[in-house]
Design a protein around this motif. Structure first.
Motif: not given
Length: 287
Positions: A240-248, A252-256, A270-271
Motif C-alpha cells: 500500500k505505501p508504494t502504491l500510494l507513492r506511485a499514484m502521487t 494524483f492528490h490522494i485524500p487522507k 484511482g480509476c
C-alpha cells in the motif's frame, strides 16, 4: 466505437521496480477509466538479458498490488514464428534485406545507418526493413505533437539481429496488432522508437494506435530507475505505501481518508479519478 484495449509489457530482466510500477499503473488506470481491457505481455525477446524467475516475480508483484489483468498472458518467446513469417514476406518482396555493417562502421556515420547494404543483395547478417513510410512526428495524448530526431526518420532499422534475435520494434507492433491494442501507455524512455513503430503500422497497412508517455521515475543521481541501474524491487509484502507513492508520482492528490482503505478501494478510486491532464509534462526527446 472500438473498445479500448491497453497493455503492460515488461521485459523479464529483473523484478518489478518503482518505475515499472508507475508504467503498470498508468496503463491500468487509462484502460479502466476508458472502460476497456488491460492486457499483460511478457516481452522475453532477449534471453541473454533475462533473469531466471523474473517473469514469475513480475506477475506475482502485479497480483500483490491487485493489478489483475484481463485474458491470458502472452509471451513473446512463444511467437517467434509470427515474427519470422512477416520477415520472410518482406525479404521475398524486397522490402527487407541483409546487412553486415558493424557497430563501428555505423558509429563512423554519426551513429545512424546510411543504407550501405540496401542494394548489395547479401544473403546473411542482420535484417533491415526499408523505410518507405518515414514518420517525422506523432501526437502524444498528454504532450501533443512530438518530433522525431531527424537522423532516425529515414533510417532502415533492424528487424532481426545478427545473432538471430528478433528486434523489439518489430515484435511489439506485430503483437499489438494481433492483440487488438488501441493505445500504448508506457514510459517516456520509449518515445524515441515511436516513429519507427508508427512507420511499421503504415507499412503493414494497419490502423495506428494512440500513444501516451508517462513521466520517468529517477534516482537521486538523476538516472532513470531501471533494472540496468539496479533499481530495487518493490515491496510485495506491504504494497500500500508504494502504491500510494506511485499514484502521487502520477499526479494524483490522494485524500487522507484513502490511506485507511484497502488496495482494492484505492485502485477503484484511482480509476474513477484518473485524468490524463494530471500527468507532469516535462518530457524531452534526446537523440
Amino acid at each position: 466505437m472500438t473498445r479500448y484495449v491497453g497493455r503492460f509489457a515488461p521485459s523479464p530482466s529483473g523484478p518489478l521496480h518503482f518505475g515499472s510500477l508507475v508504467a503498470a499503473l498508468g496503463s491500468y488506470f487509462q484502460a479502466k477509466a476508458n472502460h476497456g481491457v488491460w492486457l499483460v505481455r511478457i516481452e522475453d525477446l532477449d534471453p541473454p538479458r533475462e533473469m531466471q524467475g523474473a517473469s514469475e516475480a513480475i506477475l506475482q508483484a502485479l497480483e500483490a498490488y491487485h493489478l489483475h489483468w484481463d485474458g491470458e498472458i502472452v509471451y513473446q518467446s512463444q511467437r517467434h514464428h509470427l515474427y519470422q513469417a512477416q520477415i520472410d514476406a518482406w525479404l521475398k518482396n524486397g522490402d527487407a534485406y541483409y546487412c553486415q555493417c558493424t557497430r563501428k562502421q555505423i558509429k563512423e556515420h554519426g551513429g545512424y545507418y546510411p543504407g550501405t547494404c540496401r542494394n548489395k543483395n547479401l544473403q546473411e547478417g542482420a535484417i533491415r526493413l526499408k523505410m518507405t513510410k518515414p514518420v517525422s512526428h506523432f501526437i502524444d495524448q498528454r504532450h501533443g505533437q512530438m518530433s522525431i530526431p531527424e537522423a532516425l526518420i529515414n533510417e532502415d532499422f533492424i528487424i532481426k539481429r545478427r545473432d538471430g534475435l528478433f528486434a523489439y520494434n518489430l515484435a511489439v507492433v506485430l503483437d499489438d496488432i494481433d492483440q487488438g491494442v488501441t493505445e500504448v501507455v508506457r514510459g517516456a524512455d520509449l518515445i524515441e522508437p515511436t516513429g519507427r513503430q508508427i512507420s511499421l503500422y503504415q507499412i503493414l497497412e494497419q490502423p495506428e494506435v494512440s500513444y501516451l508517455h508517462l513521466p520517468l521515475a529517477m534516482d537521486t543521481n538523476g538516472n532513470k530507475l531501471s533494472k540496468q541501474n539496479h533499481a530495487m524491487a518493490i515491496d510485495v509484502n506491504e504494497p500500500k505505501p508504494t502504491l500510494l507513492r506511485a499514484m502521487t508520482f502520477l499526479g494524483f492528490h490522494i485524500p487522507k481518508e484513502l490511506n485507511a482503505t484497502n488496495i482494492d478501494e484505492i485502485l477503484r478510486w484511482g480509476c474513477e479519478n484518473w485524468q490524463v491532464k494530471q500527468l507532469p509534462v516535462e518530457i524531452e526527446i534526446t537523440p
